[in-house]
Motif scaffolding. Structure first.
Motif, PDB file in Angstrom:
ATOM      1  N   VAL A   2       1.609  12.179 -11.133  1.00  0.00           N
ATOM      2  CA  VAL A   2       1.464  13.061  -9.986  1.00  0.00           C
ATOM      3  C   VAL A   2       2.212  12.462  -8.803  1.00  0.00           C
ATOM      4  O   VAL A   2       2.181  11.259  -8.576  1.00  0.00           O
ATOM      5  N   TYR A   3       2.896  13.317  -8.027  1.00  0.00           N
ATOM      6  CA  TYR A   3       3.588  12.861  -6.834  1.00  0.00           C
ATOM      7  C   TYR A   3       2.569  12.381  -5.815  1.00  0.00           C
ATOM      8  O   TYR A   3       1.569  13.038  -5.561  1.00  0.00           O
ATOM      9  N   ARG A   4       2.849  11.215  -5.250  1.00  0.00           N
ATOM     10  CA  ARG A   4       2.029  10.691  -4.170  1.00  0.00           C
ATOM     11  C   ARG A   4       2.876   9.767  -3.322  1.00  0.00           C
ATOM     12  O   ARG A   4       3.877   9.233  -3.788  1.00  0.00           O
ATOM     13  N   THR A   5       2.491   9.583  -2.088  1.00  0.00           N
ATOM     14  CA  THR A   5       3.220   8.700  -1.194  1.00  0.00           C
ATOM     15  C   THR A   5       2.802   7.259  -1.468  1.00  0.00           C
ATOM     16  O   THR A   5       1.613   6.968  -1.579  1.00  0.00           O
ATOM     17  N   VAL A   6       3.793   6.405  -1.585  1.00  0.00           N
ATOM     18  CA  VAL A   6       3.550   4.984  -1.795  1.00  0.00           C
ATOM     19  C   VAL A   6       4.098   4.249  -0.579  1.00  0.00           C
ATOM     20  O   VAL A   6       5.247   4.460  -0.184  1.00  0.00           O
ATOM     21  N   SER A   7       3.273   3.394   0.006  1.00  0.00           N
ATOM     22  CA  SER A   7       3.681   2.698   1.230  1.00  0.00           C
ATOM     23  C   SER A   7       4.820   1.718   0.954  1.00  0.00           C
ATOM     24  O   SER A   7       5.034   1.263  -0.168  1.00  0.00           O
ATOM     25  N   LYS A   8       5.548   1.401   2.017  1.00  0.00           N
ATOM     26  CA  LYS A   8       6.643   0.440   1.927  1.00  0.00           C
ATOM     27  C   LYS A   8       6.128  -0.900   1.404  1.00  0.00           C
ATOM     28  O   LYS A   8       6.764  -1.531   0.570  1.00  0.00           O
ATOM     29  N   PHE A  31       0.232  -0.471 -10.565  1.00  0.00           N
ATOM     30  CA  PHE A  31       0.451   0.300  -9.340  1.00  0.00           C
ATOM     31  C   PHE A  31       0.388   1.808  -9.561  1.00  0.00           C
ATOM     32  O   PHE A  31       0.518   2.571  -8.612  1.00  0.00           O
ATOM     33  N   HIS A  32       0.222   2.229 -10.811  1.00  0.00           N
ATOM     34  CA  HIS A  32       0.175   3.654 -11.155  1.00  0.00           C
ATOM     35  C   HIS A  32       1.441   4.370 -10.679  1.00  0.00           C
ATOM     36  O   HIS A  32       1.378   5.381  -9.972  1.00  0.00           O
ATOM     37  N   ILE A  33       2.586   3.796 -11.062  1.00  0.00           N
ATOM     38  CA  ILE A  33       3.884   4.363 -10.712  1.00  0.00           C
ATOM     39  C   ILE A  33       4.713   4.514 -11.982  1.00  0.00           C
ATOM     40  O   ILE A  33       4.400   3.930 -13.015  1.00  0.00           O
TER      41      ILE A  33
END
Length: 64
Positions: A2-8, A31-33
């Motif tokens: 699922v698309y989600r924002t991942v912090s820098k 990291f679930h990426i």
């Protein structure tokens, strides 16, 4: 995935693990990426010096 924002910070931590010989599949699981995201962040870091690519001014003219 699922698309989600991942912090820098999270992106940089994932790359740090890769640079210190952790297995990419394991880092992605933790990291679930996706591995594709990890490759894109690594490419951006190598090319631009940041996990983000520069913003295209044509897409966001208010940033100029």
């Amino acid at each position: 995935m699922v698309y989600r924002t991942v912090s820098k910070d999270m992106k940089e931590r994932a790359l740090w693990l890769i640079d210190h010989d952790y297995i990419p599949a394991d880092v992605c699981e933790v990291f679930h990426i996706s591995e594709r995201s990890l490759r894109r962040w690594k490419s951006n870091h190598n090319i631009y010096g940041s996990v983000f690519s520069p913003t295209d001014p044509l897409l966001n003219p208010d940033d100029t």
